[in-house]
Design an enzyme around this catalytic site. Structure first.
Site, short mmCIF file in Angstrom:
data_model
loop_
_atom_site.label_atom_id
_atom_site.label_comp_id
_atom_site.label_asym_id
_atom_site.label_seq_id
_atom_site.Cartn_x
_atom_site.Cartn_y
_atom_site.Cartn_z
N SER A 1 53.86 -43.10 115.81
CA SER A 1 53.62 -44.50 115.50
C SER A 1 52.37 -44.93 116.25
CB SER A 1 54.80 -45.35 115.94
OG SER A 1 54.81 -45.39 117.36
N LYS A 2 52.15 -46.22 116.22
CA LYS A 2 50.98 -46.76 116.90
C LYS A 2 51.01 -46.47 118.40
CE LYS A 2 51.80 -50.04 113.86
NZ LYS A 2 52.43 -51.32 113.61
#
Ligand code: GLU
Length: 322
Positions: free
Chosen positions: A249-250
């Site tokens: 994810s980020k």
């Protein structure tokens, strides 16, 4: 075949997004179909135009092109959810006319505490139903306290069956899902509604996306049916997990496509790395996206979460930091 990329411009594109984007693109290109890019920028708090721009740049840099989108337009314009709100409003109206919606005044905290009550459903599961059958008087009381309602849909006690092109046969009873939100109390339409309206009206025939959305699919199929929209085929691909066991994810900032590019990693290396994970090529090869089209098959894809324990093939042996 009509497929789509449906990214949310709420952060930088990372390796996990590139994985699903690559597979969706390969599926469409293999079939000689049409690829649409739709920006899922419904949530004004999370979406930023600069992320949308960067996403398009990253996709193009990876060689994953699209035939219709916010930049080039197309027969199903507009291609940004922010510009499609009137279509969602029409769908809400139809659901209202069918008597399928009710105002829900519960706050998140109330839903959580009801869910945690003894013998109640566990947190995160179906809505406990506090507002399902409020009297006119009770609704008026809530309104007079200045509470603005979300709109929830009455979900019937029916089973939805479908065949996912990767996961196989899926059966889900909608009562397990519970009444879900169609429009938030601040007026923003829910993803569950918007995605159905968009894929339905854009004539999307194939939805390939991460298997985190598998659990949303039964309710979406039911919405397609209620709104009289054509139901696409679904393929839910396993997601990528980092060495820390968490979904990419980020948070894994140095695995954003932009960061990899800045670091000098070539697009061919990223595509080759993903092709290795998919089982299409031996690990460590480099390949341009178009050269991978003939290797595409859903059958070869692993059916289990893919944990990346080693980034050497991507970053080189000297820099295997993660
Ligand atoms: N916008 C969603 C996301 O970025 C994808 C929704 C979908 O593919 O249905 O996770």
């Amino acid at each position: 075949m009509r497929g789509r990329f449906a990214p949310s411009p709420s952060g930088e594109m990372h390796l996990g997004n590139a994985w699903t984007a690559l597979l969706a693109w390969l599926q469409v290109r293999r079939a000689g179909g049409t690829m649409a890019l739709r920006m899922e920028d419904l949530d004004p708090e999370r979406s930023k135009p600069e992320y949308a721009e960067a996403l398009m740049e990253d996709l193009a840099w990876l060689g994953l092109d699209w035939d219709e989108g916010p930049d080039s337009g197309g027969p199903y314009s507009p291609y940004r959810q922010d510009d499609r709100r009137s279509l969602y409003a029409q769908a809400v109206k139809r659901l209202e006319q069918m008597g399928l919606l009710y105002p829900c005044y519960c706050t998140r905290a109330e839903i959580r505490s009801a869910s945690l009550a003894p013998n109640g459903p566990e947190e995160g599961s179906a809505y406990p139903g506090a507002c399902r059958s409020l009297s006119v008087e009770e609704r008026r009381q809530n309104e007079s306290q200045g509470r603005r309602p979300a709109l929830r849909v009455y979900v019937p006690d029916t089973e939805v069956n479908f065949v996912d092109l990767i996961q196989g046969e899926v059966r889900e009873n909608l009562s397990q899902v519970g009444d879900f939100v169609i429009q938030r109390s601040d007026g923003v339409h829910a993803y569950q509604l918007a995605v159905v309206v968009d894929d339905g009206l854009m004539g999307i025939t194939h939805v390939l996306r991460g298997d985190d959305l598998l659990s949303s699919t039964a309710r979406q199929i039911w919405l397609y049916q209620v709104l009289d929209l054509p139901v696409p085929e679904f393929a839910h691909v396993p997601l990528l997990y980092g060495p820390d066991g968490r979904r990419l994810s980020k948070r894994h900032g140095d695995l954003s496509i932009a960061a990899l590019r800045r670091r000098g990693v070539k697009a061919e290396r990223i595509i080759g790395f993903l092709a290795g994970l998919a089982g299409y090529l031996p690990r460590g090869e480099e390949i341009k996206a178009p050269d991978l089209i003939d290797f595409f098959t859903l059958e070869k894809l692993p059916r289990i979460p893919l944990i990346i324990t080693d980034y050497t093939d991507l970053l080189g042996s000297a820099s295997n930091k993660k």
